[in-house]
Design a protein around this motif. Structure first.
Motif, PDB file in Angstrom:
ATOM      1  N   ASP A 176       1.006  -1.117   0.201  1.00 49.01           N
ATOM      2  CA  ASP A 176       0.135   0.141  -0.091  1.00 49.01           C
ATOM      3  C   ASP A 176       0.815   1.287  -0.152  1.00 49.01           C
ATOM      4  O   ASP A 176       1.243   1.550   1.000  1.00 49.01           O
ATOM      5  CB  ASP A 176      -0.966  -0.065   1.344  1.00 49.01           C
ATOM      6  CG  ASP A 176      -1.936   1.220   1.107  1.00 49.01           C
ATOM      7  OD1 ASP A 176      -1.900   1.967   0.489  1.00 49.01           O
ATOM      8  OD2 ASP A 176      -2.651   1.180   2.307  1.00 49.01           O
ATOM      9  N   THR A 178       0.211   4.297  -0.341  1.00 45.75           N
ATOM     10  CA  THR A 178      -0.198   5.528   0.444  1.00 45.75           C
ATOM     11  C   THR A 178       0.099   5.206   1.763  1.00 45.75           C
ATOM     12  O   THR A 178       0.540   6.418   2.339  1.00 45.75           O
ATOM     13  CB  THR A 178      -1.688   5.677   0.205  1.00 45.75           C
ATOM     14  OG1 THR A 178      -2.215   5.144  -0.894  1.00 45.75           O
ATOM     15  CG2 THR A 178      -2.210   7.046   0.685  1.00 45.75           C
ATOM     16  N   TRP A 179       0.017   3.957   2.262  1.00 42.88           N
ATOM     17  CA  TRP A 179       0.395   4.033   3.853  1.00 42.88           C
ATOM     18  C   TRP A 179       1.847   4.319   3.964  1.00 42.88           C
ATOM     19  O   TRP A 179       2.063   5.153   5.012  1.00 42.88           O
ATOM     20  CB  TRP A 179       0.113   2.432   4.037  1.00 42.88           C
ATOM     21  CG  TRP A 179      -0.053   2.135   5.524  1.00 42.88           C
ATOM     22  CD1 TRP A 179      -0.872   2.224   6.338  1.00 42.88           C
ATOM     23  CD2 TRP A 179       1.125   1.768   6.335  1.00 42.88           C
ATOM     24  NE1 TRP A 179      -0.665   1.851   7.690  1.00 42.88           N
ATOM     25  CE2 TRP A 179       0.799   1.516   7.529  1.00 42.88           C
ATOM     26  CE3 TRP A 179       2.692   1.625   6.156  1.00 42.88           C
ATOM     27  CZ2 TRP A 179       1.561   0.975   8.811  1.00 42.88           C
ATOM     28  CZ3 TRP A 179       3.469   1.058   7.138  1.00 42.88           C
ATOM     29  CH2 TRP A 179       2.939   0.865   8.564  1.00 42.88           C
ATOM     30  N   THR A 181       3.995   6.265   2.226  1.00 38.85           N
ATOM     31  CA  THR A 181       4.011   7.675   2.227  1.00 38.85           C
ATOM     32  C   THR A 181       3.662   8.177   3.329  1.00 38.85           C
ATOM     33  O   THR A 181       4.457   9.295   3.836  1.00 38.85           O
ATOM     34  CB  THR A 181       3.544   8.016   0.985  1.00 38.85           C
ATOM     35  OG1 THR A 181       3.639   7.351  -0.123  1.00 38.85           O
ATOM     36  CG2 THR A 181       3.850   9.494   0.451  1.00 38.85           C
ATOM     37  N   ASP A 182       2.597   7.984   3.773  1.00 37.50           N
ATOM     38  CA  ASP A 182       2.093   8.962   5.089  1.00 37.50           C
ATOM     39  C   ASP A 182       3.110   8.678   6.112  1.00 37.50           C
ATOM     40  O   ASP A 182       3.016   9.627   6.855  1.00 37.50           O
ATOM     41  CB  ASP A 182       0.552   8.162   5.422  1.00 37.50           C
ATOM     42  CG  ASP A 182      -0.342   8.665   4.321  1.00 37.50           C
ATOM     43  OD1 ASP A 182       0.169   9.563   3.515  1.00 37.50           O
ATOM     44  OD2 ASP A 182      -1.476   8.130   4.400  1.00 37.50           O
ATOM     45  N   LYS A 183       3.439   7.389   6.394  1.00 38.21           N
ATOM     46  CA  LYS A 183       4.380   7.234   7.344  1.00 38.21           C
ATOM     47  C   LYS A 183       5.865   7.601   7.085  1.00 38.21           C
ATOM     48  O   LYS A 183       6.571   7.626   8.206  1.00 38.21           O
ATOM     49  CB  LYS A 183       4.445   5.556   7.632  1.00 38.21           C
ATOM     50  CG  LYS A 183       3.242   4.927   8.331  1.00 38.21           C
ATOM     51  CD  LYS A 183       3.315   5.092   9.984  1.00 38.21           C
ATOM     52  CE  LYS A 183       2.212   4.408  10.442  1.00 38.21           C
ATOM     53  NZ  LYS A 183       0.900   5.002  10.549  1.00 38.21           N
ATOM     54  N   GLY A 184       6.087   7.999   5.949  1.00 39.56           N
ATOM     55  CA  GLY A 184       7.563   8.198   5.696  1.00 39.56           C
ATOM     56  C   GLY A 184       8.400   7.083   5.750  1.00 39.56           C
ATOM     57  O   GLY A 184       9.672   7.334   6.207  1.00 39.56           O
ATOM     58  N   SER A 257      -4.505  -2.767   4.014  1.00 45.76           N
ATOM     59  CA  SER A 257      -5.047  -1.406   4.312  1.00 45.76           C
ATOM     60  C   SER A 257      -5.335  -0.588   2.725  1.00 45.76           C
ATOM     61  O   SER A 257      -6.075   0.459   2.892  1.00 45.76           O
ATOM     62  CB  SER A 257      -3.896  -0.508   4.742  1.00 45.76           C
ATOM     63  OG  SER A 257      -2.629  -0.720   4.132  1.00 45.76           O
ATOM     64  N   LYS A 262      -9.950  -1.315   4.099  1.00 43.44           N
ATOM     65  CA  LYS A 262      -9.086  -0.584   4.971  1.00 43.44           C
ATOM     66  C   LYS A 262      -8.593  -1.168   6.257  1.00 43.44           C
ATOM     67  O   LYS A 262      -8.808  -0.531   7.340  1.00 43.44           O
ATOM     68  CB  LYS A 262     -10.050   0.821   5.549  1.00 43.44           C
ATOM     69  CG  LYS A 262     -10.438   1.681   4.135  1.00 43.44           C
ATOM     70  CD  LYS A 262      -9.486   2.735   3.660  1.00 43.44           C
ATOM     71  CE  LYS A 262     -10.067   3.385   2.749  1.00 43.44           C
ATOM     72  NZ  LYS A 262     -10.297   2.458   1.186  1.00 43.44           N
TER      73      LYS A 262
END
Lengths: 387, 579
Positions: A176, A178-179, A181-184, A257, A262
């Motif tokens: 995922d 996106t996951w 990226t969001d968490k870095g 996720s 989700k």
């Protein structure tokens, strides 16, 4: 190719009859129950001498009447494509779904003396040896087999060419994007990194005991780490908090996720072909996909078709194999069954070329070796991971 | 005071016994023979169907397993494995626990839904059956959605535990208890309880000494059915147990479908048969002990009041367990890809899915489902009614009683035997004329009917049995031939129950997934099969459509069950009382 999580709590006769096949004659198409013309099909069984292996001379032989194609339960074909084939060939195709690849193979073995149909589609490379050893298939080389099919064939493992490769799929870890990226957090890319503590509690896999992608992923690790090395790898995966589910449906739909479920985990064992379906329908071309497949963690599954020994309509069965390799059917494969066509001349759908390239160097294990060791490997895996 | 109460109890038992004990046989011998012959003929049809579709295939496949080089020696080998012993123990344990929980939670609900009046009762009765008729996979996934790490109940840490399995079993099967016991409860004469109360018995004591014994047969029947369902549960075991738990059923599936190890599978099948038979024997004993003639009459169903509070509380709690997953499913079906709410998924149902993953639109599948379920319910009610008439008799001779008991077990056996065993048996046994049943489209409804028939029988038999025999005798004395007696006495009394059973039968057939998922021709799938298909594909559109289709199935089930229930209520056999 997917796990069947069928079988109700309402036992028995239900699924019981399950196994049944409907050698229906004159099966209507469409939605009305086919009024079968009864049981007269068994009169005058004129099965070609079993094992004669006459390949016929395709194109010249005339096939008519009803032909029964046994499939796994994920089989799908565009109704129009099938209708076109029926019209041009003069055949009536009856489809009978018989469970997953394993169930299909085992049912063919059990009914060898009185086969369920004329042709089969859906035996995969994890069950190919069992089907070949049991002698349930007649040799047949389709004139279309040069389209790329033979490159996925069993080669020396199938000297008489009893199985014809129709499509292939890659089972890979999906991530995922996106996951992460969001968490870095940098994404893992290899088997080894999945066991890295940086990625603790992030991976969900299916059990190889109950799921076909689960088995494929296990085989991938066997190929990658060797027959003596995969056990340690799984021990480290377990220490790293891998979650095991019984089937693809809940791993992907509940725990992952990146799906509509989700879930809590951004890494899941799925297919190389899954990512395009997570791209929003209204996304502009060139939009990065929210999920992707890790192409270094793939195991290749190949699905085969064949003519059944003792088929009532062997000529029709051969025509069906030709049809499965035809350009029209091959073109429809990705969107109907989420797999890659063997025909190299066929273009993938646009979203696939962008978001679902197949693995360039997938793991493979020799089908004969799979047949020999499957039970031991699965049992060892259970003891290690679930024990 | 105590002894007075005791005496009231014994007097009541004596009265009950005298009702059941027939006087001298009033009919001429020839008529008796005629009746016996008629009953035998009635029983013959369903028995023949079972022989062909169940016993013969199972015998063939199990025989094949033992025909190997090891022969019967395989039995000892397999039994000696500690793993197999663990599996058997676990199977029994979880099925018994599930059945116990279902009874505990189902009885208060049965009381509320069948002995009390309130607005929306018909709907509530129907709603409780929804999980039972949804494809297991849908219920399993809904449960997992609730329990998963980041789900609403994730903090409970139940995901993948045996408690999740038990909760799901209760959710699915509580309807069996409610409907089976409820139908019996609805017709129980209040006067005995009133008498006990007037003699000073408290509510618990009335429950213990009057009500529960009167409900005994129905409770035993419901418990057995739930036990069998849970002992052979497959989908729930897999999904919620994460594939970790093995029962006899999942093991047979693995040995047969994956390993093709027929000898081991056969031993397990025999084990399963032995287990089921043992359960049926125990159940029959329980039933015999508790059976008595109840004077059925139209009873008062008062409005729900303050004294029902405990039952209401339990009812609401059970309702939450049963409906929680279903509500989750329905809410998710209304989500749109953009993160908003809307009916997009429902509009998509008329199409064929993202990139047309389905051969036929979901709406066509709905029609297939309805047709198939209607045929199945009709067959099940016909077979079930025949059997109920026969099984509802209390033969005077020991031989007659034995025969009835045997027939009863024969009818129930299919519920407790692995689907895989029967399915594979079919393939190898019924593959040649005149028994080549593989070629008829009727197979799907027939398969469904055979699953549903035992349910129908269990619902109807208590009703037939509790019909006061003296009514029949009176009709006989007045010159009515046996058929007329049946038509004018048994039928009106059983009509309500039959309607309730028919509703349930139809709903179960509608949601039946096991048989149809194997049998369905890809060109004429039923709704549950389509749902299964959509669930096994990636993409939000497919997931949304699966949820929408499951919701449609649930609503359809509620509609059908509520409608037939209401129909049954209006056809009430008004005011047939005891003497």
């Amino acid at each position: 190719m997917r796990t069947a999580l069928f079988a109700g709590r309402r036992p028995v006769l239900a699924a019981a009859l399950a196994g049944i096949l409907l050698l229906a004659t004159g099966c209507g198409s469409g939605s009305e129950p086919a009024g079968s013309t009864g049981t007269s099909t068994d009169t005058a069984v004129s099965s070609s001498a079993a094992g004669s292996g006459s390949s016929g001379t395709p194109g010249t032989e005339v096939a008519t009447g009803e032909v029964v194609l046994i499939t796994h339960d994920s089989f799908n074909v565009d109704e129009q494509v099938l209708a076109d084939f029926e019209k041009s060939s003069g055949l009536t195709v009856t489809l009978l779904a018989q469970g997953d690849a394993g169930a299909v193979t085992n049912k063919l073995v059990l009914t060898k003396d009185n086969p369920l149909g004329d042709a089969v589609f859906g035996i995969d490379n994890t069950f190919a040896s069992r089907a070949l050893e049991a002698g349930v298939l007649d040799p047949y080389t389709s004139p279309e087999a040069g389209n790329g099919s033979d490159e996925h064939g069993l080669g020396a493992g199938d000297p008489d060419h009893r199985l014809t490769a129709v499509d292939y799929g890659d089972v890979c870890v999906n991530v995922d994007h996106t996951w992460f990226t969001d968490k870095g957090l940098a994404e893992p890319t290899t088997y080894e990194q999945l066991a890295d503590p940086a990625y603790k509690d992030l991976l969900v896999v299916e059990s190889p005991a109950t799921s076909s992608p689960g088995l494929a992923f296990l085989l991938g690790t066997v190929a990658h780490f060797g027959a003596d090395g995969w056990q340690d790898y799984w021990t480290s995966l377990k220490a790293n908090g891998v979650k095991v589910t019984s089937g693809w449906e809940d791993a992907y739909g509940v725990d992952f996720s990146g799906s509509s479920g989700k879930g809590a985990r951004p890494l899941v064992v799925s297919y190389a072909s899954s990512p395009p379906y997570e791209v929003p329908a209204d996304a502009a071309a060139g939009t990065p996909a929210p999920t992707g497949a890790l192409l270094d963690t793939c195991f290749r599954q190949v699905e085969y078709a064949g003519v059944l020994t003792g088929a009532k309509n062997p000529a029709g069965a051969r025509k069906v194999i030709d049809f499965l390799l035809s350009q029209e059917f091959q073109t429809s494969l990705p969107e109907q069954m989420y797999v890659y066509p063997v025909d190299t001349a066929v273009d993938l759908p646009a979203s696939w070329t962008e978001y679902a390239p197949p693995a360039t160097d997938p793991a493979t294990v020799d089908p004969a070796e799979i047949a020999t060791n499957r039970e031991d490997w699965v049992q060892t895996w259970s003891d290690l991971v679930e024990g | 005071m105590t002894d007075l109460r005791e005496r009231a109890g014994t007097d009541r038992a004596a009265a009950a016994r005298s009702g059941a004990t027939p006087g001298p046989n009033p009919e001429p011998l020839a008529l008796g023979r005629l009746r016996t012959a008629g009953l035998l003929a009635l029983a013959a049809v369903p028995v023949l169907v079972l022989l062909v579709l169940f016993f013969y295939p199972v015998a063939v496949i199990v025989g094949q397993g033992f025909a190997g080089p090891d022969g019967v020696g395989a039995l000892g080998d397999v039994l000696a494995r500690s793993r197999i012993r663990r599996i058997v123990l676990f199977t029994v344990w979880q099925a018994a626990a599930s059945a116990g929980l279902c009874l505990l939670l189902g009885l208060p609900l049965a009381h509320l839904l069948y002995r009390r009046r309130f607005r929306g009762r018909a709907v509530a009765r129907a709603v409780i059956t929804v999980p039972f008729v949804l494809p297991t996979v849908v219920v399993g996934l809904a449960f997992r959605t609730l329990l998963a790490e980041n789900g609403p109940l994730g903090s409970w840490g139940l995901d993948g535990s045996v408690w999740a399995v038990l909760a799901a079993h209760v959710c699915l099967n509580v309807a069996v208890v409610v409907r089976t016991v409820g139908l019996a409860w609805a017709g129980i004469d209040d006067r005995t309880a009133d008498a006990a109360r007037s003699l000073g018995a408290g509510p618990l004591r009335v429950l213990r000494t009057v009500t529960l014994p009167a409900l005994g047969p129905a409770i035993a029947a419901a418990a057995v059915m739930v036990f069998l369902f849970c002992a052979t549960s497959f989908g729930i075991m897999q999904v919620l147990g994460g594939g970790r738990y093995s029962t006899i059923e999942t093991e047979i599936w693995r040995q047969t479908e994956e390993m093709l190890d027929l000898p081991t599978a056969s031993v397990l099948s025999v084990l399963q048969l032995v287990l089921v038979c043992a359960v049926l024997v125990v159940a029959a004993r329980l039933r015999r002990r508790t059976e008595r003639t109840l004077r059925r009459r139209s009873v008062r169903t008062p409005q729900v009041g303050r004294r029902d509070l405990p039952a209401v509380i339990v009812g609401v709690l059970v309702g939450l367990v049963v409906l929680g997953p279903v509500v989750v499913m329905m809410l998710r079906s209304l989500r749109t890809p953009g993160g908003g709410w809307g009916l997009q998924n429902y509009r998509a149902l008329a199409g064929v899915g993202e990139d047309n993953v389905l051969l036929v639109p979901v709406t066509d599948a709905l029609v297939n489902s309805l047709q198939s379920a209607a045929v199945a319910a009709a067959v099940a009610i016909a077979l079930g009614a025949m059997l109920a008439v026969v099984l509802g008799r209390r033969p005077r001779s020991r031989a007659g009683r034995r025969a009835t008991g045997l027939l009863d077990a024969v009818v129930m056996l299919p519920l407790g035997v692995s689907a895989v065993t029967v399915g594979f048996g079919f393939l190898v046994a019924l593959d040649a004329p005149p028994l080549d049943l593989r070629s008829s489209w009727l197979l799907v409804p027939l398969a469904q009917a055979l699953v549903v028939t035992p349910l129908v029988v269990r619902m109807l038999v208590p009703l037939v049995r509790s019909t006061d025999d003296r009514l029949r005798q009176a009709a006989g004395v007045l010159g009515a031939p046996p058929l007329t007696v049946w038509r004018t006495v048994d039928l009106p009394l059983a009509a309500r129950g039959a309607a309730g059973a028919a509703a349930f039968a139809f709903a179960v057939a509608l949601g039946e997934f096991g048989a149809t998922s194997f049998l369905a021709r890809p060109r004429t799938p039923t709704l549950p099969v389509v749902i299964g298909r959509l669930i096994s594909r990636p993409g939000e559109v497919n997931a949304g459509m699966a949820l929408a289709a499951a919701t449609v199935l649930a609503l359809l089930c509620v509609l059908v069950v509520a409608a037939i229930d209401l129909l049954g209520d209006t056809r009430r056999a008004g005011g047939i009382g005891g003497f």
